[in-house]
Design an enzyme around this catalytic site. Structure first.
Site, PDB file in Angstrom:
ATOM      1  N   ARG A   1      14.759   0.338   7.135  1.00  0.00           N
ATOM      2  CA  ARG A   1      15.440  -0.863   6.633  1.00  0.00           C
ATOM      3  C   ARG A   1      16.405  -0.527   5.488  1.00  0.00           C
ATOM      4  NH1 ARG A   1      13.301  -4.424  10.091  1.00  0.00           N
ATOM      5  NH2 ARG A   1      11.067  -4.247  10.442  1.00  0.00           N
TER       6      ARG A   1
ATOM      7  N   LYS B   1       5.784  -0.937   1.118  1.00  0.00           N
ATOM      8  CA  LYS B   1       6.301  -0.774   2.491  1.00  0.00           C
ATOM      9  C   LYS B   1       6.687   0.682   2.744  1.00  0.00           C
ATOM     10  CE  LYS B   1       5.755  -5.074   3.429  1.00  0.00           C
ATOM     11  NZ  LYS B   1       4.668  -5.462   4.315  1.00  0.00           N
TER      12      LYS B   1
ATOM     13  N   ARG C   1       0.961   5.151   1.812  1.00  0.00           N
ATOM     14  CA  ARG C   1       0.662   3.710   1.856  1.00  0.00           C
ATOM     15  C   ARG C   1      -0.835   3.430   1.810  1.00  0.00           C
ATOM     16  NH1 ARG C   1       4.479   1.101   6.291  1.00  0.00           N
ATOM     17  NH2 ARG C   1       3.761  -0.805   5.257  1.00  0.00           N
TER      18      ARG C   1
ATOM     19  N   LYS D   1       9.077  -6.069  17.118  1.00  0.00           N
ATOM     20  CA  LYS D   1       8.225  -4.877  16.873  1.00  0.00           C
ATOM     21  C   LYS D   1       6.762  -5.267  16.727  1.00  0.00           C
ATOM     22  CE  LYS D   1       8.943  -2.195  13.056  1.00  0.00           C
ATOM     23  NZ  LYS D   1       7.771  -1.879  12.234  1.00  0.00           N
ATOM     24  N   SER D   2       6.486  -6.329  15.969  1.00  0.00           N
ATOM     25  CA  SER D   2       5.088  -6.742  15.769  1.00  0.00           C
ATOM     26  C   SER D   2       4.430  -7.070  17.105  1.00  0.00           C
ATOM     27  CB  SER D   2       5.023  -7.996  14.895  1.00  0.00           C
ATOM     28  OG  SER D   2       5.438  -7.701  13.605  1.00  0.00           O
TER      29      SER D   2
ATOM     30  N   ASP E   1      10.005  -8.674   5.398  1.00  0.00           N
ATOM     31  CA  ASP E   1      10.791  -7.488   5.771  1.00  0.00           C
ATOM     32  C   ASP E   1      12.292  -7.685   5.551  1.00  0.00           C
ATOM     33  OD1 ASP E   1       8.520  -6.084   6.433  1.00  0.00           O
ATOM     34  OD2 ASP E   1       8.600  -6.605   8.556  1.00  0.00           O
TER      35      ASP E   1
HETATM   36  C1  S3P Z   1       3.661  -6.669  10.175  1.00  0.00           C
HETATM   37  C2  S3P Z   1       3.345  -7.316   9.034  1.00  0.00           C
HETATM   38  C3  S3P Z   1       4.043  -7.103   7.743  1.00  0.00           C
HETATM   39  C4  S3P Z   1       5.394  -6.431   7.939  1.00  0.00           C
HETATM   40  C5  S3P Z   1       5.341  -5.296   8.907  1.00  0.00           C
HETATM   41  C6  S3P Z   1       4.805  -5.741  10.256  1.00  0.00           C
HETATM   42  C7  S3P Z   1       2.848  -6.926  11.382  1.00  0.00           C
HETATM   43  O1  S3P Z   1       3.247  -6.277   6.925  1.00  0.00           O
HETATM   44  O2  S3P Z   1       5.892  -5.984   6.712  1.00  0.00           O
HETATM   45  O3  S3P Z   1       6.636  -4.754   9.088  1.00  0.00           O
HETATM   46  O4  S3P Z   1       3.269  -6.542  12.478  1.00  0.00           O
HETATM   47  O5  S3P Z   1       1.776  -7.512  11.230  1.00  0.00           O
HETATM   48  P1  S3P Z   1       2.053  -6.937   6.042  1.00  0.00           P
HETATM   49  O6  S3P Z   1       1.295  -7.760   6.960  1.00  0.00           O
HETATM   50  O7  S3P Z   1       1.233  -5.784   5.538  1.00  0.00           O
HETATM   51  O8  S3P Z   1       2.749  -7.672   4.954  1.00  0.00           O
END
Ligand code: S3P
Length: 444
Positions: free
Chosen positions: A401, A350, A126, A25-26, A323
């Site tokens: 999740r 989150k 958030r 996903k990232s 996560d």
């Molecule tokens: C992510 C970073 C994480 C993660 C999120 C995706 C990203 O958040 O929890 O699901 O794609 O950079 P944080 O960087 O705010 O911890």
């Protein structure tokens, strides 16, 4: 979609099964945002077709970027660093996606008109202050109430490079500053606690941005020289370890089972879950490793755990498993002894308050848990767990999740479960229930 799914039976043992996971996903969201800033046609293969990624695509289209999504192939026709075209009074909606909302803002620091950014009920709770503050230093103007969505952003043509210290261990904050740096003349300097490093790897190996990275004991030092034109690129997105984690834990906690997860992104900044589970005695193996544009891709081999032991975890692996903590808490509840975790305040920031939800679900199952100071947790685990009770999971802000965790608990520990809002998993893993079905899970 029905209102809830129901699970009344543990999963039967599964052996020699091999599954693959949807694209990370990232990386999928980063591909969409960064390719839009390139000059020409970019292509991604195995892109994740989930609601979060669709939110990113929908918003980029509103900014005048042509995007074609066919099966798991995605074409983005980038218009260069300053190429967005849009009308006045534009509203962008990031849905449930924190990554989209935060990184999108940094691509808007040079916009002419004010743009409104909003999101769904969960995202509107958030914190956006964490990116508003550094983006203001670049020169962008924001209107916000307490740093929560909806916010308004108006950019400037005269962005200035900044020096920024990232102290949350948040890859989203680090990446927001890195992307803003692309649009800014001069050198932006970031001192960041370690967190997933996909943006650094994409900048270095794919976009070829002039930059320096130094890893120090506590911090990473990143310097980025802005305004370099980005050439079109192609990218094959590897499988998502955060999705794989649900199946890894299902296998560990089920009897006589074995699973291979193919082509997973096992980037060292993401494999905290594997390290922590192995510290608990899991014996998970990574094989067939290869490197791809800075990322490391491999197959994960996991078997039912024979003996799991409690863990006393310091916070050094927190960010690399951020996560996956709900799953780690579940495994801790099945280890003989008391496990402890610390410094997990980020979990409550989150899609839902995940630290509080973890406690709530374990307590619902009569597992002793206490919250300790500094957002820590102690879990009294036990190998023996039998239940035929009824459990209901609802009102969790549709956090994907939490839905998937509850499903895995039901299938591995038993009981009679009703889990509400079954479309929530589409945020990150649209094939979640189908993949469980392929292993023989009985879900109605
Ligand atoms: C992510 C970073 C994480 C993660 C999120 C995706 C990203 O958040 O929890 O699901 O794609 O950079 P944080 O960087 O705010 O911890």
């Amino acid at each position: 979609m029905p209102k809830f799914i129901s699970i009344k039976k543990k999963i039967d043992n599964f052996k020699k099964k091999s599954i693959s996971m949807p694209g990370d996903k990232s990386l999928s969201i980063r591909f969409i945002l960064l390719s839009a800033l390139s000059k020409g046609k970019c292509v991604a293969y195995n892109i994740l077709k989930s609601e979060d990624v669709k939110s990113a695509i929908k918003n980029l289209k509103k900014l005048g970027i042509k995007i074609i999504l066919k099966k798991s192939k995605c074409e983005v026709y980038g218009k260069g660093l300053h190429g967005y075209k849009y009308k006045k009074n534009l509203v962008l909606d990031a849905g449930n996606s924190g990554t989209t909302a935060r990184l999108l803002c940094s691509t808007l620091i040079d916009t002419n008109y004010s743009i409104k950014i909003t999101g769904d009920e969960s995202l509107r709770k958030r914190d956006m202050k964490r990116i508003i503050e550094p983006l203001r230093l670049f020169g962008a103007e924001f209107k916000d109430k307490n740093g929560k969505l909806p916010i308004f952003i108006k950019g400037t043509k005269f962005t200035k490079p900044i020096n920024y210290i990232e102290n949350l261990g948040s890859a989203q904050c680090k990446s927001a500053v890195m992307i803003a740096a692309l649009k800014t003349f001069g050198i932006t300097k970031i001192r960041s606690l370690p967190s997933r490093n996909h943006t650094e790897l994409l900048f270095k190996y794919v976009l070829k941005i002039p930059m320096k990275i130094k890893h120090q004991k506590k911090y990473d030092l990143i310097e980025i020289k802005g305004k370099k034109e980005i050439k079109p690129f192609k990218y094959k997105i590897p499988g998502d370890i955060s999705s794989a984690a649900f199946f890894i834990v299902l296998t560990l906690l089920s009897k006589n089972s074995e699973l291979i997860l193919k082509n997973i992104n096992i980037n060292p900044s993401r494999i905290g879950i594997l390290k922590i589970l192995n510290m608990m005695g899991a014996k998970i193996k990574m094989k067939n490793k290869k490197s791809y544009k800075g990322e490391i891709i491999g197959d994960i081999f996991v078997k039912s755990a024979k003996k799991l032991r409690a863990i006393n975890l310091n916070s050094s692996l927190n960010s690399s498993a951020i996560d996956e903590f709900l799953l780690i808490f579940l495994v801790a509840s099945r280890c003989e002894g008391i496990s402890s975790f610390i410094n997990l305040s980020e979990l409550n920031k989150k899609e839902s308050k995940r630290l509080d939800w973890g406690i709530k679900i374990l307590r619902m199952m009569n597992i002793k848990v206490i919250k300790t100071k500094n957002y820590g947790l102690k879990i009294w685990g036990s190998k023996k767990f039998q239940t035929n009770k009824n459990y209901v999971v609802k009102n969790y802000l549709k956090d994907h999740r939490i839905f998937m965790l509850s499903t895995i608990i039901a299938l591995s520990l038993g009981g009679n479960w009703k889990i509400y809002d079954p479309d929530s998993f589409k945020t990150s893993f649209p094939n979640f229930l189908k993949t469980l079905d392929s292993l023989g899970a009985k879900i109605k």
